[in-house]
Design a protein around this motif. Structure first.
Motif, short mmCIF file in Angstrom:
data_model
loop_
_atom_site.label_atom_id
_atom_site.label_comp_id
_atom_site.label_asym_id
_atom_site.label_seq_id
_atom_site.Cartn_x
_atom_site.Cartn_y
_atom_site.Cartn_z
N ILE A 18 8.43 3.31 -5.41
CA ILE A 18 8.08 4.53 -4.70
C ILE A 18 7.45 5.54 -5.65
CG2 ILE A 18 9.01 6.47 -3.37
CD1 ILE A 18 11.28 4.51 -2.47
N HIS A 19 7.98 5.61 -6.86
CA HIS A 19 7.42 6.50 -7.87
C HIS A 19 5.98 6.10 -8.18
CE1 HIS A 19 7.31 9.27 -11.22
NE2 HIS A 19 6.88 8.28 -12.01
N GLU A 20 5.72 4.83 -8.25
CA GLU A 20 4.37 4.33 -8.53
C GLU A 20 3.40 4.67 -7.39
OE1 GLU A 20 2.06 0.11 -9.54
OE2 GLU A 20 4.23 0.16 -9.18
N TRP A 21 3.88 4.52 -6.16
CA TRP A 21 3.04 4.86 -5.00
C TRP A 21 2.65 6.34 -5.03
CZ3 TRP A 21 6.54 2.22 -0.76
CH2 TRP A 21 6.36 0.83 -0.83
N THR A 22 3.63 7.20 -5.33
CA THR A 22 3.37 8.64 -5.29
C THR A 22 2.56 9.12 -6.49
OG1 THR A 22 5.50 9.07 -6.37
CG2 THR A 22 5.45 9.08 -3.96
N THR B 54 17.61 8.13 -2.82
CA THR B 54 16.62 7.70 -3.81
C THR B 54 15.22 8.08 -3.34
OG1 THR B 54 17.97 5.84 -4.57
CG2 THR B 54 15.61 5.70 -4.98
N ILE B 55 14.93 7.83 -2.07
CA ILE B 55 13.62 8.16 -1.51
C ILE B 55 13.39 9.68 -1.56
CG2 ILE B 55 12.23 8.15 0.59
CD1 ILE B 55 13.65 5.55 1.37
N LEU B 56 14.39 10.44 -1.14
CA LEU B 56 14.27 11.89 -1.10
C LEU B 56 14.02 12.45 -2.49
CD1 LEU B 56 14.46 14.18 0.98
CD2 LEU B 56 16.87 14.41 0.40
N TYR B 57 14.71 11.92 -3.48
CA TYR B 57 14.53 12.36 -4.87
C TYR B 57 13.13 12.02 -5.37
CZ TYR B 57 15.09 12.65 -9.93
OH TYR B 57 14.92 12.96 -11.25
N SER B 58 12.65 10.84 -5.01
CA SER B 58 11.33 10.39 -5.48
C SER B 58 10.20 11.22 -4.90
CB SER B 58 11.12 8.92 -5.13
OG SER B 58 12.10 8.10 -5.73
N LEU B 59 10.41 11.78 -3.71
CA LEU B 59 9.35 12.53 -3.04
C LEU B 59 9.44 14.03 -3.29
CD1 LEU B 59 9.33 10.69 0.41
CD2 LEU B 59 7.60 10.56 -1.37
N ASN C 120 0.35 7.14 -8.43
CA ASN C 120 -1.01 6.57 -8.40
C ASN C 120 -1.38 6.29 -6.94
OD1 ASN C 120 -1.19 6.33 -11.35
ND2 ASN C 120 0.36 4.74 -11.10
N ALA C 121 -1.74 7.35 -6.25
CA ALA C 121 -1.94 7.26 -4.80
C ALA C 121 -3.32 6.73 -4.45
CB ALA C 121 -1.72 8.63 -4.16
N THR C 122 -3.56 5.46 -4.75
CA THR C 122 -4.80 4.81 -4.33
C THR C 122 -4.72 4.52 -2.84
OG1 THR C 122 -3.94 2.60 -4.77
CG2 THR C 122 -5.03 3.74 -6.60
N ASN C 123 -5.86 4.22 -2.24
CA ASN C 123 -5.87 3.94 -0.80
C ASN C 123 -4.97 2.77 -0.43
OD1 ASN C 123 -7.59 6.03 -0.29
ND2 ASN C 123 -9.41 4.79 0.02
N ASP C 124 -4.95 1.73 -1.27
CA ASP C 124 -4.10 0.57 -0.99
C ASP C 124 -2.63 0.95 -1.01
OD1 ASP C 124 -6.30 -1.03 -0.74
OD2 ASP C 124 -6.17 -1.89 -2.76
N ARG C 125 -2.25 1.75 -2.00
CA ARG C 125 -0.84 2.16 -2.08
C ARG C 125 -0.48 3.12 -0.95
NH1 ARG C 125 -1.81 2.13 -7.97
NH2 ARG C 125 -0.59 0.43 -8.87
N LEU C 126 -1.44 3.95 -0.55
CA LEU C 126 -1.17 4.86 0.56
C LEU C 126 -0.89 4.09 1.84
CD1 LEU C 126 -3.83 7.66 -0.05
CD2 LEU C 126 -1.37 7.84 -0.37
N LEU C 127 -1.64 3.02 2.07
CA LEU C 127 -1.41 2.21 3.26
C LEU C 127 -0.04 1.54 3.22
CD1 LEU C 127 -4.95 0.59 3.68
CD2 LEU C 127 -3.93 2.43 5.03
N LEU C 128 0.36 1.07 2.03
CA LEU C 128 1.70 0.48 1.88
C LEU C 128 2.77 1.54 2.16
CD1 LEU C 128 1.31 -1.68 -1.37
CD2 LEU C 128 1.37 -2.48 0.98
N ALA C 129 2.54 2.74 1.62
CA ALA C 129 3.51 3.82 1.79
C ALA C 129 3.64 4.23 3.25
CB ALA C 129 3.11 5.02 0.94
N GLN C 130 2.50 4.30 3.97
CA GLN C 130 2.54 4.65 5.39
C GLN C 130 3.40 3.68 6.17
OE1 GLN C 130 -1.65 4.81 6.39
NE2 GLN C 130 -1.66 7.05 6.37
N ASN C 131 3.29 2.42 5.86
CA ASN C 131 4.09 1.41 6.55
C ASN C 131 5.57 1.53 6.15
OD1 ASN C 131 3.75 -0.71 8.49
ND2 ASN C 131 4.36 -2.16 6.91
N PHE C 132 5.79 1.75 4.85
CA PHE C 132 7.16 1.80 4.33
C PHE C 132 7.95 2.98 4.91
CE2 PHE C 132 9.91 3.94 1.22
CZ PHE C 132 10.88 2.97 1.05
N PHE C 133 7.31 4.16 5.00
CA PHE C 133 8.05 5.36 5.40
C PHE C 133 8.40 5.37 6.88
CE2 PHE C 133 6.36 7.10 1.35
CZ PHE C 133 7.59 7.40 0.78
N SER C 134 7.89 4.40 7.64
CA SER C 134 8.36 4.21 9.02
C SER C 134 9.33 3.04 9.02
CB SER C 134 7.19 3.93 9.96
OG SER C 134 6.40 5.07 10.14
#
Length: 654
Positions: free
Chosen positions: A466-470, A503-508, A472-486
């Motif tokens: 999650i830290h890596e997604w936030t 853990t998620i709340l702390y990371s964001l 280095n927010a590339t388009n590919d990682r953003l799409l993964l994150a969109q799916n993950f957060f639902s």
């Protein structure tokens, strides 16, 4: 102001006429006409929109029509104007048409109405008294305009009424239980065993036995429902535990049981029982007193509710060999609920409850196939439509797994133990995927499944991802994150689940750039504007709309971003809307309207897609606008506009 009302008048005459009228401004949700109002004129909508609806405090309000700019409010009482005997000083000319001031009927009084009118956004309207209409009635253009408004509105009303009759006829209204109220099929109070909390267990059991009642007794105190005792309670809380039968019945009753109003519909009783795992519902009056009792047996006798109860019981004990047959039975339940016009949110709640039980059973079967029990705590999560509780047909698999690694605890790391857990959950995930595939869930083409190492790992590993997604927010990682957060927790350890959410709340907590990048993706995909007629929403009178791509995805993403911004990282869309309301991010009116709008969109999406499935067509989310009635187009237009407001609200932060 130039309007047909002032046609063929001089500037002075127009000014004097309009002085007799009055311009009113209303805020969103203001009542323009109350049901009890005496109506001595009509309103011309200058800007904004209004809705005509049937007010109700005990059930859902029904919207009859939408009134747009340059349309009239108050036409339902226009007969009063036509039949009014205004004072007259001369005899009618037999060569001229019969106007309101030439009618020789006795003067009538305006009647109160069963309907009300309210603004659905900020609205401006010109109030035109009947006396002004009378002055201008000799102008043919005025009469033609009014006749056009009345006939157009009458056409829509008749068309809508015909649609409803055809719909009811197609599902056999004589046997359709969804049109039944609970009071039509409940057991009356005279047939119910009633007791006091202080009565002994033995005395209540004796009453049931003497009256040949094998279901339940309702416990009352000062006419208020305090609890309920079923035969299941007598067996499990008295006989098997050796409890003293002279104890008070309050010691074994279910306190503050779930109840249902007697005016509720059949489907509401059915879904309440199913979703809460109960088979007895005390029925209440408007004063919250006992009115009756309804049981699952009562519902079954009214009409077999598509095998829902049987599906629920079967899913708990289904074998691996039976998994391939489940899909057909679940789809039969879906088919009947859609045919019976059960509201779409209730339908989705029921179907996702059943699908959850199927997935949980697949996980149980997979664990049984493993050589040992899990070596560490784990939690299994759904993503996609299953996580949002919007699944109605079995989709591709979309899930991930979190497990407790040794380094997540305060003990010293043990690489051997970690290796065992890694291998175990790898094998378990593969078995879960295989069993879900047997049940009808296809493997995800994008490999977003727990069997893929990037969708499986310890708490520490997930924190790193999650830290890596936030970061280095590339388009590919953003799409993964969109799916993950639902995502939604469906099986496993609750304590680990709560740790994972922390853990998620702390990371964001400091992920402002990540949220900004997510918002910019949505800015590039705006929900279509609705300023034009529904046929022209999309370039050059496009006659189709992709509900999933152009409406639902932007809605989900906007809601997701808005939630994360305010520290909400978990919940279905409906739950998130409620959480945003609790945090005062969304107003009460907007919360209510947004839910109604999403219900409308999902209704079209589900029914359209299921029809494609039945016809053996390729499944798409495209809705053909030309297939909709005028009222349906207006309903869709308003719903999309509300969802666009949510997107605009989210984007206003950036």
């Amino acid at each position: 102001m130039k309007h047909i009302l002032t046609k063929n008048l001089t500037q002075t005459e127009s000014t004097n006429l309009l002085k007799k009228c009055q311009t009113f401004r209303y805020n969103q949700d203001d009542i323009i006409l109350h049901a009890s109002d005496n109506r001595e004129g009509i309103f011309l909508v200058l800007s904004g929109m209004a809705e005509v609806y049937i007010p109700s405090e005990k059930s859902r309000e029904e919207v009859l029509e939408i009134i747009k700019p340059n349309e009239l409010i108050g036409l339902s009482n226009i007969h009063h104007f036509i039949s009014t005997n205004y004072p007259q000083n001369q005899q009618p000319d037999p060569k001229t048409p019969l106007y309101p001031d030439q009618v020789s009927k006795p003067q009538t009084q305006p009647q109160s109405s069963l309907i009300q009118v309210r603004a659905i956004d900020d609205l401006e309207a010109l109030y035109i008294p009947y006396t002004v209409l009378k002055e201008r009635w000799s102008e043919p253009a005025i009469r033609d305009y009014l006749l056009d408004q009345v006939s157009s509105r009458l056409h829509d009303v008749y068309h809508s009424l015909a649609e409803q009759i055809n719909m009811n006829t197609s599902i056999d209204p004589t046997s359709d239980p969804t049109i039944l109220r609970v009071q039509d099929i409940m057991q009356p109070t005279t047939a119910i065993i009633q007791a006091k909390p202080t009565d002994t267990i033995q005395s209540v059991a004796k009453k049931l036995s003497q009256n040949n009642r094998k279901t339940a007794a309702v416990i009352l105190n000062n006419n208020q429902i305090q609890g309920i005792v079923t035969m299941h309670d007598f067996i499990n809380r008295v006989i098997t535990s050796g409890k003293n039968t002279q104890d008070q019945v309050r010691t074994i009753m279910t306190e503050n049981p779930i109840t249902i109003p007697r005016t509720a519909y059949y489907y509401e009783a059915l879904t309440t029982m199913l979703l809460n795992g109960i088979k007895h519902l005390p029925v209440t009056t408007e004063n919250n007193q006992l009115a009756g009792l309804i049981t699952m047996t009562d519902l079954l006798q009214a009409k077999q509710p598509t095998g829902i109860l049987q599906n629920t019981e079967k899913l708990k004990n289904i074998t691996k060999e039976q998994l391939p047959q489940v899909k057909k039975e679940l789809y039969a339940t879906l088919n009947t609920m859609l045919q019976q016009q059960v509201p779409i949110l209730h339908t989705l709640e029921v179907m996702n409850t059943l699908y959850d039980q199927l997935i949980q059973r697949c996980i149980e079967l997979s664990i049984k196939e493993m050589p040992t029990d899990p070596p560490a705590k784990f939690s299994f999560y759904l993503m996609g439509s299953g996580a949002r509780k919007e699944q109605f047909l079995l989709t591709d698999q979309d899930h991930f797994l979190v497990y407790e690694g040794n380094c997540d605890s305060h003990d010293q790391p043990d690489e051997h133990i970690d290796h065992i857990a890694t291998r175990y959950f790898e094998d378990l995930s593969k078995k879960i995927v295989a069993n879900l595939e047997l049940a009808g869930y296809k493997r995800c083409k994008g490999d977003m499944m727990a069997s893929n190492p990037i969708w499986r790992g310890t708490l520490q590993k997930w924190e790193s991802r999650i830290h890596e997604w936030t970061l280095n927010a590339t388009n590919d990682r953003l799409l993964l994150a969109q799916n993950f957060f639902s995502h939604r927790h469906i099986a496993g350890d609750d304590t680990l689940h709560r740790q994972f959410q922390q853990t998620i709340l702390y990371s964001l907590d400091r992920a402002k750039i990540f949220l900004y990048r997510l918002s910019q993706l949505e800015r590039e995909n705006p929900i279509p504007t609705l300023e034009q007629p529904i046929r022209s929403i999309f370039r050059r009178n496009k006659k189709q709309i992709d509900l999933k791509k152009e409406i639902l995805f932007p809605y989900h993403h906007s809601l997701q971003i808005l939630a994360i911004m305010h520290g909400i990282t978990y919940g279905t869309p409906m739950e998130i809307i409620d959480q945003l309301h609790e945090k005062k991010i969304l107003s009460g009116n907007f919360q209510k309207d947004l839910k109604a709008s999403i219900s409308t969109i999902l209704n079209y999406y589900v029914r359209n897609r299921y029809k494609q499935y039945q016809n053996g067509e390729e499944l798409t989310s495209t809705l053909t606008l030309t297939s909709l009635t005028t009222r349906e187009k207006e309903e869709l237009m308003l719903s999309i506009r509300l969802i666009k407001e949510l997107q605009n609200h989210m984007l206003s932060y950036y």
